[in-house]
Each structure stands twice: as C-alpha cells, then as structure tokens.
Design an enzyme around this catalytic site. Structure first.
Site, PDB file in Angstrom:
ATOM      1  CE  LYS A 193     -89.668  46.110   8.560  1.00 33.37           C
ATOM      2  NZ  LYS A 193     -88.794  45.973   7.329  1.00 33.37           N
TER       3      LYS A 193
HETATM    4  C1  LIG Z   1     -88.511  45.271   5.929  1.00 33.73           C
HETATM    5  C2  LIG Z   1     -87.133  44.439   5.920  1.00 33.73           C
HETATM    6  C3  LIG Z   1     -86.278  44.392   4.834  1.00 33.73           C
HETATM    7  C4  LIG Z   1     -86.343  45.284   4.016  1.00 33.73           C
HETATM    8  O1  LIG Z   1     -86.533  46.460   4.132  1.00 33.73           O
HETATM    9  P1  LIG Z   1     -87.224  47.482   2.862  1.00 33.73           P
HETATM   10  O2  LIG Z   1     -86.884  48.757   3.685  1.00 33.73           O
HETATM   11  O3  LIG Z   1     -88.666  47.230   2.862  1.00 33.73           O
HETATM   12  O4  LIG Z   1     -86.458  47.295   1.677  1.00 33.73           O
HETATM   13  C5  LIG Z   1     -85.104  43.473   4.826  1.00 33.73           C
HETATM   14  N1  LIG Z   1     -85.156  42.621   6.080  1.00 33.73           N
HETATM   15  C6  LIG Z   1     -85.969  42.569   6.938  1.00 33.73           C
HETATM   16  C7  LIG Z   1     -85.989  41.296   8.082  1.00 33.73           C
HETATM   17  C8  LIG Z   1     -87.066  43.222   7.235  1.00 33.73           C
HETATM   18  O5  LIG Z   1     -88.110  43.308   7.819  1.00 33.73           O
END
Ligand SMILES: *Cc1c(COP(=O)(O)O)cnc(C)c1O
Length: 405
Positions: A193
């Site tokens: 991210k």
């Molecule tokens: C990455 C992501 C999540 C979950 O995040 P984690 O930190 O991996 O648990 C939820 N929704 C979307 C759209 C994501 O890209």
C-alpha cells in the site's frame, strides 16, 4: 529472462524508517505505548479527520468498523463486487450478508446508480454501504452519500487504495479519510500500500464516541475510563475513588492492537506521504506518455482521475485479449519472462466458491467486463524512470502476434 522481477507493488523503506523502529525497540513500551498515540494523531491530521484508531491490519480495521456500525446477523450491507476479499469478509465476520453492487466496466468504481440497483436487489433494506476507492481514485462520494441518506444507510469507505487522494468532488474539496461523506474510513498499511507498518490498519472518524468505541473493540472491549464504569459497587471504593485494578467489559472485543514498532514505522512512513504520492504520480505520467508516444494495439492505460489528485495504488491497463489473440495467463507469463510482474485486481467476489455458494453466482455485467480486461503493472517507489520504459517495452513485445517462446 532477467533475474530481477519487478513486482506490481513493494514497500519503500529508508534509513529513517529503520532508525524509527530501532528507537521504538529501545524504548520503554513495545505495545500500547506513546508511538501508537503519536501515529494516530499524525494520521488523523494527514487525512483531515478528527480521530484515527490504529490497529493490526486493514482487515481488522474493516471488522472494527462493521462492529461499530452494530451490523449483525440478519442485516445486509452493500459491497462492490470488485474489491479485495476483506471488504465483504468483514460483513460476514459480524454475521451480516454482503449484497454485491455492480461497478464501472473501466474503473471498477461503484457509482450511486450501481448502489441504487443493489439496494433494489437486496433481500432486506441494507443498513450500510462500503464504497471502495479502487486503484486510488475516489468514488463519487457525494452521490453515494445522498443515496445512502435516502435509504437510511451508514457509509464506511474502504480507502485502503486511496491514502493521499485529494479532490474537489461536487465542488467540495476532500481528502480521502476526512469522512466528509461517511461515518468511518478504513486504511491498510500492508507493504504494497501507499505507506506501510509491516502490517497495519487505521479507521478514521469525526465522531468522538465512534473513535472511543473502536478503540475499545480493538482491545477486548475493555473499559478503563472511570467515567464509563457501569457497576458502581465493584468499580469504586467507599471514598468514591475508582479501584486501582479495575476495568470492565460491556461488549466483547478483540486484540486487534497495533504495536509501538508498527506505529513507529507508520509515523516515519507517513511523514513521507506527499513524496510517495508524488513519485507514484510521476510514474503514472511516464506510463501515460510512453503509451501515448508508442501505442500498443489492444492496450490502454486506465488512469482516469476525475479531476482528483490521486494517490495511485495501482497502475492498471485495459487489455483487449481477443484483439491480441492471446489470453491473460499467456500474456502474464510473457511479461514475467521479461522480468515484469503483473496481477489482477480483482476477480468479482461472487465468483469465489464461498460467496458463489451463498448467492448462486450473480454475474454483474460491469464487474464481468472489468474483470475480463484488467491487468495491474508495477507501480511503487523503488521503481526508476527507466523501469517504466522497461515495462512498456515488455508489454509491447508480449502484445505482438505470432508464436512466443
Ligand atoms: C489491502 C486491502 C484490505 C485489507 O488490508 P490488510 O491490511 O491487508 O488486512 C482491504 N481492502 C482493500 C481494498 C485492500 O486493498
């Protein structure tokens, strides 16, 4: 064949990040210490929200949001068909049912019209909607909030792809996470991210009582604030002072805390948010220019930005695989042989066996059309300008007709 494969996403860690985590390691608290509060304060300020509650990952953040909405068995909530599993799974964690909304065939964003159509299909009046700002650009939140208000639904934004996105939707400036049109907004700090905490998540809100509830639910449901104690005879001594050992639990929560190590890394990364956003914007521009100067048959960059300053999480192309005369798997393998990783974000969730069993696989036309032609290419801050040229050259070669080794 190159040894180095450029993945679609990757963390960017500097010496400052390493120093911040080491300092936390040498500090007095490894969890529930000052780094958590410092990160939450900085995060809330960065996205223009009154409150931010940090937790162990974005999925836990979504679960906490679903709990704070009081979603429960028998309820349903609208989730776009194209998102990561966690958005819909969070609705299941509290026993409620997600109802999948269709999305735009190019952007995968859920529009107010898609939301209206999903409400009509829902088995009961939905209590909530979880719009997802897929790839980075924000959904039309003013429009979605208007539909939700008309139907008495609460809005929780999944902005896991949109940290750093700002804009002027409906003439009103916004920052993803400011909760201008929602009760809560959820972020992830997974390594792919915009910024990372190793694993991490955040919920933002402008409501003090919601922030308090989220913070409790993240820590077993435990209440330590004496003003909130409900069982006076066991909470307070004869002189009316709170008993020093005492805490109480009024609803069941989880251990979803983020540690001081995670939050120290989070603060250090967050301080570089503008640079991360800007670098990704430059890479997107380079991709757009390269594909404009040397177009590849059957391939278009999907970088619509709706006038927003997008914090791009993904660089997606739309591929007409029929025109190329090859399928996506073959195309991805050709890219990989040239050192270029790629990924699909995402297969419509109703195609997963778990959801297909529950809902007899309802094919939604926008989601199906999007899924058929989408491919995500490398976009992260470890990339050089030259890497963009390398990726574009690889897709041009992979798109060539005829036999491929
Ligand atoms: C990455 C992501 C999540 C979950 O995040 P984690 O930190 O991996 O648990 C939820 N929704 C979307 C759209 C994501 O890209």
């Amino acid at each position: 064949m190159t040894d180095r494969v450029l993945g679609y996403g990757q963390q960017h860690i500097g010496d400052d990040d390493v120093a911040a985590v080491v300092a936390a390691l040498r500090g007095e608290f490894l969890t529930t210490g000052p780094a958590v509060q410092a990160f939450e304060t900085a995060f809330a300020r960065a996205v223009g929200a009154r409150h931010a509650v940090a937790c162990m990952n974005g999925t836990a953040a979504l679960h906490l949001a679903a709990l704070a909405l009081d979603l429960k068995p028998g309820d349903c909530a609208i989730v776009p068909a194209v998102t990561f599993l966690a958005t819909a799974n969070a609705v299941r964690y509290v026993g409620a049912e997600p109802v999948f909304a269709d999305v735009d065939a190019n952007t995968a964003l859920m529009s107010p019209e898609h939301l209206e159509a999903a409400i009509v299909r829902a088995p009961s009046p939905p209590k909530a909607v979880f719009p997802v700002h897929i790839g980075g650009p924000s959904c039309d939140m003013a429009g979605i909030a208007a539909v939700a208000a008309r139907h008495g639904m609460t809005v929780v934004e999944d902005a896991c792809h949109a940290l750093g996105t700002t804009g002027d939707g409906a003439g009103m400036p916004f920052i993803a996470g400011d909760c201008r049109w929602s009760r809560m907004t959820v972020f992830s700090a997974h390594p792919v991210k915009m910024m990372t905490m190793g694993e991490g998540g955040v919920v933002t809100t402008n409501e003090a009582h919601t922030a308090k509830r989220l913070a409790r639910l993240r820590n077993h449901g435990l209440v330590r604030d004496a003003t909130d104690f409900t069982v006076r005879e066991q909470a307070f001594a004869a002189d009316e002072s709170a008993n020093p050992w005492y805490y109480e639990m009024d609803e069941v929560g989880f251990n979803y805390r983020a540690s001081d190590l995670q939050c120290a890394l989070g603060s250090s990364q967050l301080a570089k948010l503008d640079r991360f956003v800007e670098r990704r914007r430059v890479l997107i521009r380079l991709y757009e220019e390269a594909l404009r100067d040397a177009p590849v048959r059957g391939i278009e960059a999907e970088t619509r930005n709706f006038g927003q300053r997008v914090g791009w999480h993904l660089f997606r192309i739309r591929v007409d695989f029929r025109a190329l005369g090859c399928d996506r798997a073959a195309f991805m393998r050709r890219l990989l042989r040239r050192g270029v990783g790629s990924q699909v974000h995402y297969m419509p969730l109703y195609r997963h066996p778990y959801y297909a069993r529950r809902w007899n696989r309802q094919g939604l036309p926008g989601a199906e059309a999007y899924y058929a032609g989408t491919l995500s290419l490398p976009l992260h801050c470890n990339m050089t300008d030259g890497d963009v040229g390398r990726v574009v050259a690889a897709i041009a070669e992979a798109a060539e007709p005829g036999p491929h080794a």
